[in-house]
Design a protein around this motif. Structure first.
Motif, PDB file in Angstrom:
ATOM      1  N   ASN A   1      26.860  17.508  -9.298  1.00  0.00           N
ATOM      2  CA  ASN A   1      27.093  18.933  -9.488  1.00  0.00           C
ATOM      3  C   ASN A   1      28.569  19.252  -9.227  1.00  0.00           C
ATOM      4  OD1 ASN A   1      26.125  21.558 -10.082  1.00  0.00           O
ATOM      5  ND2 ASN A   1      26.193  22.052  -7.915  1.00  0.00           N
ATOM      6  N   GLY A   2      29.184  19.974 -10.150  1.00  0.00           N
ATOM      7  CA  GLY A   2      30.584  20.362 -10.008  1.00  0.00           C
ATOM      8  C   GLY A   2      31.570  19.332 -10.527  1.00  0.00           C
ATOM      9  N   GLN A   3      31.079  18.212 -11.020  1.00  0.00           N
ATOM     10  CA  GLN A   3      31.947  17.135 -11.513  1.00  0.00           C
ATOM     11  C   GLN A   3      32.494  17.477 -12.897  1.00  0.00           C
ATOM     12  OE1 GLN A   3      30.141  13.240 -11.389  1.00  0.00           O
ATOM     13  NE2 GLN A   3      31.533  12.423 -12.925  1.00  0.00           N
ATOM     14  N   LEU A   4      33.751  17.136 -13.149  1.00  0.00           N
ATOM     15  CA  LEU A   4      34.321  17.287 -14.483  1.00  0.00           C
ATOM     16  C   LEU A   4      33.749  16.200 -15.380  1.00  0.00           C
ATOM     17  CD1 LEU A   4      38.050  18.025 -13.646  1.00  0.00           C
ATOM     18  CD2 LEU A   4      36.304  19.633 -14.393  1.00  0.00           C
ATOM     19  N   VAL A   5      33.361  16.581 -16.585  1.00  0.00           N
ATOM     20  CA  VAL A   5      32.803  15.618 -17.538  1.00  0.00           C
ATOM     21  C   VAL A   5      33.619  15.648 -18.824  1.00  0.00           C
ATOM     22  CG1 VAL A   5      30.459  15.662 -16.606  1.00  0.00           C
ATOM     23  CG2 VAL A   5      31.087  17.295 -18.374  1.00  0.00           C
ATOM     24  N   GLU A   6      33.610  14.542 -19.524  1.00  0.00           N
ATOM     25  CA  GLU A   6      34.340  14.388 -20.775  1.00  0.00           C
ATOM     26  C   GLU A   6      33.392  14.533 -21.957  1.00  0.00           C
ATOM     27  OE1 GLU A   6      37.625  13.894 -21.159  1.00  0.00           O
ATOM     28  OE2 GLU A   6      37.949  13.931 -18.999  1.00  0.00           O
ATOM     29  N   TYR A   7      33.953  14.774 -23.122  1.00  0.00           N
ATOM     30  CA  TYR A   7      33.182  14.813 -24.361  1.00  0.00           C
ATOM     31  C   TYR A   7      32.546  13.441 -24.573  1.00  0.00           C
ATOM     32  CZ  TYR A   7      32.257  14.570 -29.347  1.00  0.00           C
ATOM     33  OH  TYR A   7      31.658  14.379 -30.563  1.00  0.00           O
ATOM     34  N   GLY A   8      31.244  13.405 -24.821  1.00  0.00           N
ATOM     35  CA  GLY A   8      30.547  12.152 -25.087  1.00  0.00           C
ATOM     36  C   GLY A   8      30.130  11.385 -23.841  1.00  0.00           C
ATOM     37  N   GLN A   9      30.431  11.905 -22.661  1.00  0.00           N
ATOM     38  CA  GLN A   9      30.068  11.213 -21.416  1.00  0.00           C
ATOM     39  C   GLN A   9      28.568  11.353 -21.165  1.00  0.00           C
ATOM     40  OE1 GLN A   9      32.304  12.418 -17.965  1.00  0.00           O
ATOM     41  NE2 GLN A   9      30.884  11.477 -16.545  1.00  0.00           N
ATOM     42  N   PRO A  10      27.875  10.239 -20.865  1.00  0.00           N
ATOM     43  CA  PRO A  10      26.448  10.332 -20.554  1.00  0.00           C
ATOM     44  C   PRO A  10      26.209  11.142 -19.271  1.00  0.00           C
ATOM     45  CG  PRO A  10      27.090   8.071 -21.034  1.00  0.00           C
ATOM     46  CD  PRO A  10      28.343   8.858 -20.917  1.00  0.00           C
ATOM     47  N   LEU A  11      25.238  12.040 -19.316  1.00  0.00           N
ATOM     48  CA  LEU A  11      24.900  12.871 -18.160  1.00  0.00           C
ATOM     49  C   LEU A  11      23.571  12.464 -17.533  1.00  0.00           C
ATOM     50  CD1 LEU A  11      25.739  16.346 -19.789  1.00  0.00           C
ATOM     51  CD2 LEU A  11      27.239  14.913 -18.385  1.00  0.00           C
ATOM     52  N   PHE A  12      22.605  12.119 -18.381  1.00  0.00           N
ATOM     53  CA  PHE A  12      21.269  11.752 -17.927  1.00  0.00           C
ATOM     54  C   PHE A  12      20.755  10.554 -18.718  1.00  0.00           C
ATOM     55  CE2 PHE A  12      21.683  16.338 -17.403  1.00  0.00           C
ATOM     56  CZ  PHE A  12      21.172  16.576 -16.137  1.00  0.00           C
ATOM     57  N   LEU A  13      19.855   9.786 -18.089  1.00  0.00           N
ATOM     58  CA  LEU A  13      19.096   8.763 -18.798  1.00  0.00           C
ATOM     59  C   LEU A  13      17.650   9.224 -18.830  1.00  0.00           C
ATOM     60  CD1 LEU A  13      20.524   5.412 -17.352  1.00  0.00           C
ATOM     61  CD2 LEU A  13      21.069   6.514 -19.530  1.00  0.00           C
ATOM     62  N   VAL A  14      17.053   9.200 -20.025  1.00  0.00           N
ATOM     63  CA  VAL A  14      15.685   9.685 -20.216  1.00  0.00           C
ATOM     64  C   VAL A  14      14.851   8.568 -20.813  1.00  0.00           C
ATOM     65  CG1 VAL A  14      14.236  11.399 -21.355  1.00  0.00           C
ATOM     66  CG2 VAL A  14      16.533  12.020 -20.633  1.00  0.00           C
ATOM     67  N   LYS A  15      13.674   8.357 -20.214  1.00  0.00           N
ATOM     68  CA  LYS A  15      12.715   7.405 -20.779  1.00  0.00           C
ATOM     69  C   LYS A  15      11.880   8.177 -21.786  1.00  0.00           C
ATOM     70  CE  LYS A  15       8.919   4.353 -19.470  1.00  0.00           C
ATOM     71  NZ  LYS A  15       8.072   3.925 -18.354  1.00  0.00           N
ATOM     72  N   PRO A  16      12.093   7.904 -23.085  1.00  0.00           N
ATOM     73  CA  PRO A  16      11.361   8.657 -24.114  1.00  0.00           C
ATOM     74  C   PRO A  16       9.857   8.365 -24.084  1.00  0.00           C
ATOM     75  CG  PRO A  16      13.109   7.298 -25.091  1.00  0.00           C
ATOM     76  CD  PRO A  16      12.986   6.924 -23.652  1.00  0.00           C
ATOM     77  N   GLU A  17       9.094   9.371 -24.484  1.00  0.00           N
ATOM     78  CA  GLU A  17       7.626   9.188 -24.568  1.00  0.00           C
ATOM     79  C   GLU A  17       7.231   8.847 -25.976  1.00  0.00           C
ATOM     80  OE1 GLU A  17       5.661  12.632 -23.009  1.00  0.00           O
ATOM     81  OE2 GLU A  17       6.244  12.149 -20.978  1.00  0.00           O
TER      82      GLU A  17
END
Length: 162
Positions: free
Chosen positions: A146-162
């Motif tokens: 929370n509060g971290q600077l992020v770049e364009y295209g940077q992964p934020l989450f990993l999701v296990k698809p159903e």
């Protein structure tokens, strides 16, 4: 006013070019983009150990400066993530896990999400952009704080698809 997809395309084009600063004005709206460049200094010191009676010989410090532009340093994941979906940042900005400091996080590890589930906010130029999961599944890992600077295209989450 430009649509978010048009802004994303402009960001992608600027990111892939050698342009460091870009300003676009259209119908009273103005967008300015600047690439962040970082100077990373690596210092290597070699010390030759010697008995206490003899002087210690110190070799000169070798300095190597590496210029990095809009690149992230990511540690190799410990688990196989090839079957996981990455929710990526569509823009440069500040990552927020909740709508306000008092509110609970949108999602946590183990949360079930659908295509239209809001997972976070990325604030760019005083605009708060809700980011949706765009996949149905379960949050496996949150890659930013929370509060971290992020770049364009940077992964934020990993999701296990159903």
């Amino acid at each position: 006013m430009l649509k978010i997809q048009e802004i994303r395309e402009i960001i992608n084009l600027i990111d892939q070019s050698c342009i460091n600063e870009f300003t676009f004005e259209h119908e009273g709206s103005k967008i300015t983009m600047k690439k962040q460049t970082q100077e990373v200094e690596t210092v290597v010191r070699n010390v030759v150990a010697a008995p206490v009676a003899e002087p210690v010989h110190v070799q000169p410090v070798q300095t190597q400066t590496v210029s990095a532009s809009n690149q992230e340093i990511v540690e190799a994941p410990k688990a196989d993530t090839s079957n996981l979906h990455k929710i990526i940042s569509p823009m440069v900005g500040t990552f927020y896990s909740a709508s306000s400091p008092e509110a609970g996080d949108y999602v946590q590890v183990g949360s079930k999400v659908t295509n239209d589930t809001t997972v976070c906010i990325v604030e760019a130029m005083k605009l708060f952009n809700e980011i949706e999961a765009e996949v149905k599944g379960e949050i496996v890992e949150i890659l930013v704080q929370n509060g971290q600077l992020v770049e364009y295209g940077q992964p934020l989450f990993l999701v296990k698809p159903e």
